[in-house]
Enzyme design. Structure first.
Site, PDB file in Angstrom:
ATOM      1  CG  ASP A 176     -49.206  -9.049  44.027  1.00  0.00           C
ATOM      2  OD1 ASP A 176     -48.001  -9.258  44.294  1.00  0.00           O
ATOM      3  OD2 ASP A 176     -49.914  -8.242  44.648  1.00  0.00           O
ATOM      4  CB  ALA A 231     -37.241  -7.805  43.076  1.00  0.00           C
ATOM      5  CB  THR A 247     -35.410  -3.149  41.382  1.00  0.00           C
ATOM      6  OG1 THR A 247     -36.278  -2.528  40.439  1.00  0.00           O
ATOM      7  CG2 THR A 247     -35.530  -4.657  41.278  1.00  0.00           C
ATOM      8  CE1 TYR A 297     -33.523  -4.387  45.617  1.00  0.00           C
ATOM      9  CE2 TYR A 297     -31.147  -4.254  45.974  1.00  0.00           C
ATOM     10  CZ  TYR A 297     -32.227  -4.745  45.268  1.00  0.00           C
ATOM     11  OH  TYR A 297     -32.024  -5.604  44.213  1.00  0.00           O
ATOM     12  CE  LYS A 313     -33.436  -9.136  45.761  1.00  0.00           C
ATOM     13  NZ  LYS A 313     -34.465  -9.648  44.815  1.00  0.00           N
ATOM     14  CD1 TRP A 330     -24.068  -2.375  41.036  1.00  0.00           C
ATOM     15  CD2 TRP A 330     -22.449  -1.350  39.871  1.00  0.00           C
ATOM     16  NE1 TRP A 330     -23.349  -1.614  41.904  1.00  0.00           N
ATOM     17  CE2 TRP A 330     -22.348  -0.970  41.227  1.00  0.00           C
ATOM     18  CE3 TRP A 330     -21.537  -0.828  38.955  1.00  0.00           C
ATOM     19  CZ2 TRP A 330     -21.364  -0.095  41.677  1.00  0.00           C
ATOM     20  CZ3 TRP A 330     -20.559   0.042  39.402  1.00  0.00           C
ATOM     21  CH2 TRP A 330     -20.482   0.405  40.753  1.00  0.00           C
TER      22      TRP A 330
HETATM   23  N1  NAP Z   1     -30.976  -4.189  38.525  1.00  0.00           N
HETATM   24  C1  NAP Z   1     -29.894  -4.554  39.192  1.00  0.00           C
HETATM   25  O1  NAP Z   1     -28.828  -3.922  39.068  1.00  0.00           O
HETATM   26  C2  NAP Z   1     -29.925  -5.754  40.108  1.00  0.00           C
HETATM   27  C3  NAP Z   1     -28.760  -6.112  40.787  1.00  0.00           C
HETATM   28  C4  NAP Z   1     -28.762  -7.246  41.602  1.00  0.00           C
HETATM   29  C5  NAP Z   1     -29.923  -7.984  41.740  1.00  0.00           C
HETATM   30  N2  NAP Z   1     -31.056  -7.603  41.099  1.00  0.00           N
HETATM   31  C6  NAP Z   1     -32.242  -8.445  41.265  1.00  0.00           C
HETATM   32  O2  NAP Z   1     -32.542  -9.022  40.000  1.00  0.00           O
HETATM   33  C7  NAP Z   1     -33.950  -9.246  39.890  1.00  0.00           C
HETATM   34  C8  NAP Z   1     -34.457  -8.619  38.601  1.00  0.00           C
HETATM   35  O3  NAP Z   1     -34.199  -7.228  38.665  1.00  0.00           O
HETATM   36  P1  NAP Z   1     -34.478  -6.245  37.453  1.00  0.00           P
HETATM   37  O4  NAP Z   1     -33.350  -5.299  37.402  1.00  0.00           O
HETATM   38  O5  NAP Z   1     -34.868  -7.008  36.248  1.00  0.00           O
HETATM   39  O6  NAP Z   1     -35.710  -5.443  38.042  1.00  0.00           O
HETATM   40  P2  NAP Z   1     -36.928  -4.709  37.336  1.00  0.00           P
HETATM   41  O7  NAP Z   1     -36.611  -4.353  35.934  1.00  0.00           O
HETATM   42  O8  NAP Z   1     -37.326  -3.626  38.288  1.00  0.00           O
HETATM   43  O9  NAP Z   1     -38.014  -5.851  37.339  1.00  0.00           O
HETATM   44  C9  NAP Z   1     -38.662  -6.268  38.489  1.00  0.00           C
HETATM   45  C10 NAP Z   1     -40.035  -6.738  38.071  1.00  0.00           C
HETATM   46  O10 NAP Z   1     -40.701  -7.280  39.213  1.00  0.00           O
HETATM   47  C11 NAP Z   1     -42.058  -6.866  39.137  1.00  0.00           C
HETATM   48  N3  NAP Z   1     -42.652  -6.958  40.466  1.00  0.00           N
HETATM   49  C12 NAP Z   1     -42.423  -6.203  41.569  1.00  0.00           C
HETATM   50  N4  NAP Z   1     -43.181  -6.645  42.589  1.00  0.00           N
HETATM   51  C13 NAP Z   1     -43.907  -7.708  42.126  1.00  0.00           C
HETATM   52  C14 NAP Z   1     -44.854  -8.578  42.692  1.00  0.00           C
HETATM   53  N5  NAP Z   1     -45.259  -8.438  43.971  1.00  0.00           N
HETATM   54  N6  NAP Z   1     -45.381  -9.549  41.921  1.00  0.00           N
HETATM   55  C15 NAP Z   1     -45.005  -9.701  40.626  1.00  0.00           C
HETATM   56  N7  NAP Z   1     -44.116  -8.904  40.023  1.00  0.00           N
HETATM   57  C16 NAP Z   1     -43.569  -7.904  40.776  1.00  0.00           C
HETATM   58  C17 NAP Z   1     -41.982  -5.440  38.620  1.00  0.00           C
HETATM   59  O11 NAP Z   1     -43.234  -5.071  38.090  1.00  0.00           O
HETATM   60  P3  NAP Z   1     -43.751  -3.541  38.295  1.00  0.00           P
HETATM   61  O12 NAP Z   1     -42.663  -2.683  37.738  1.00  0.00           O
HETATM   62  O13 NAP Z   1     -45.030  -3.547  37.547  1.00  0.00           O
HETATM   63  O14 NAP Z   1     -43.902  -3.382  39.770  1.00  0.00           O
HETATM   64  C18 NAP Z   1     -40.919  -5.622  37.516  1.00  0.00           C
HETATM   65  O15 NAP Z   1     -41.506  -6.069  36.329  1.00  0.00           O
HETATM   66  C19 NAP Z   1     -34.555  -8.659  41.167  1.00  0.00           C
HETATM   67  O16 NAP Z   1     -34.733  -9.697  42.100  1.00  0.00           O
HETATM   68  C20 NAP Z   1     -33.485  -7.702  41.675  1.00  0.00           C
HETATM   69  O17 NAP Z   1     -33.566  -7.531  43.074  1.00  0.00           O
HETATM   70  C21 NAP Z   1     -31.089  -6.519  40.276  1.00  0.00           C
END
Ligand code: NAP
Length: 279
Positions: free
Chosen positions: A25, A49, A51, A114, A118, A139
């Site tokens: 965590d 994160a 998300t 959000y 961030k 995105w």
């Molecule tokens: N998706 C987008 O369109 C987008 C756009 C811009 C930036 N981002 C950024 O890109 C990064 C990756 O995003 P993603 O789309 O791959 O998100 P994602 O699929 O939701 O993955 C986020 C991961 O972080 C884990 N997590 C959350 N809180 C945690 C904690 N305290 N300790 C350890 N793990 C934790 C979640 O696990 P659980 O599900 O088990 O909680 C999940 O596996 C993030 O920083 C996000 O803000 C995403």
């Protein structure tokens, strides 16, 4: 989503270990310290994160614990062992009022929790770990079997009668595999700092993107009805502009150039179509 696609890309050139939420965590200092002491890495990719944008709006603890406090802890613990850190941020740190894509030099004014959590995460990273790269991206699509986001949702709903998608939010779609490659090149070759990293290609609304997705999957794009974000019952307001471009990268030597998102989207969907339609 990003983590699952990034691991194979980075493993082509680095000895990479990874930890899921249940294994470490990021908001728990003891767990983070144990993992870092065990591995003694040169670099930490902090991808954890919260998300779910609408949940962040109604559950501030979820947002700030997982986006901001986790960043404070990971940055401080990286600094303690003199490791560098990579943090993924979002174009959601801007207010969306601009009519052109945001650059690294635009003023950050988030319109939802959000984006605010961030942005606070970025500040914690910069304050506590001088060896940092902060990548703001657009995105995201990707993740294959773990895809629960826009592309997978549109294709899962593709057989339904009505599909309503907003036409008043535009952004820069970005493929996680391309982003992972771009991140690797920047970390290997460019100075610390904040960078915008998105695929090339035109800005697109969510509605137009959904039409592209259906077109690639051989569904009729006209089955989608455009609507406005105000028509949907969303907890968090969305910025109208989430397009991005980098003003910094083109000025550096050998910057990475990510492909056009339309090519990457086509390749991603064609490879995974059966998976999306059967899930
Ligand atoms: N998706 C987008 O369109 C987008 C756009 C811009 C930036 N981002 C950024 O890109 C990064 C990756 O995003 P993603 O789309 O791959 O998100 P994602 O699929 O939701 O993955 C986020 C991961 O972080 C884990 N997590 C959350 N809180 C945690 C904690 N305290 N300790 C350890 N793990 C934790 C979640 O696990 P659980 O599900 O088990 O909680 C999940 O596996 C993030 O920083 C996000 O803000 C995403």
């Amino acid at each position: 989503m990003l983590g699952s696609d990034l691991i194979p890309v980075w493993r082509e050139s680095s000895d990479l270990d990874f930890y899921t939420h249940s294994q470490c965590d990021a908001a728990n200092r003891e767990q983070v310290r144990t993992v870092l002491e065990k591995n003694r890495p040169d670099l930490v990719l902090h991808l954890a994160a919260a998300t779910d944008v609408d949940r962040c709006q109604t559950d501030r603890k979820y947002a700030y614990l997982n986006n901001t406090i986790s960043s404070t802890i990971v940055a401080q613990e990286c600094n303690r062992i003199e490791a560098g850190i990579v943090y993924i941020s979002s174009i959601a740190v801007f207010d969306g009022e601009k009519t052109e894509p945001y650059t690294e030099f635009d003023m950050t004014v988030p319109v939802n929790i959000y984006g605010e959590s961030k942005l606070q995460g970025e500040r914690e990273i910069a304050q506590f770990c001088p060896q940092h790269w902060i990548f703001r991206t657009g995105w995201l699509f990707g993740g294959g079997p773990l895809d629960r986001k826009f592309v997978a949702n549109i294709l899962r709903k593709a057989r339904q009668e009505e599909l309503r998608v907003v036409r008043d939010c535009v952004g820069s779609p970005t493929y996680t595999v391309d982003l992972a490659r771009g991140m690797r090149e920047i970390v290997g070759n460019q100075p610390f700092g904040v960078y915008h990293v998105v695929n090339a290609g035109p800005l697109v609304s969510r509605y137009e993107l959904a039409r592209h997705i259906l077109g690639i999957a051989h569904f009729d794009p006209d089955r989608i009805t455009p609507c406005l974000s105000g028509d949907l019952d969303l907890s968090a307001p969305r910025p109208r502009m989430e397009g991005a471009r980098s003003m910094k990268l083109p000025l550096l030597e050998n910057p990475p150039v990510l492909p056009d998102w339309r090519e990457s989207l086509e390749g991603y969907i064609e490879e995974r179509l059966n998976q999306f339609l059967s899930s």
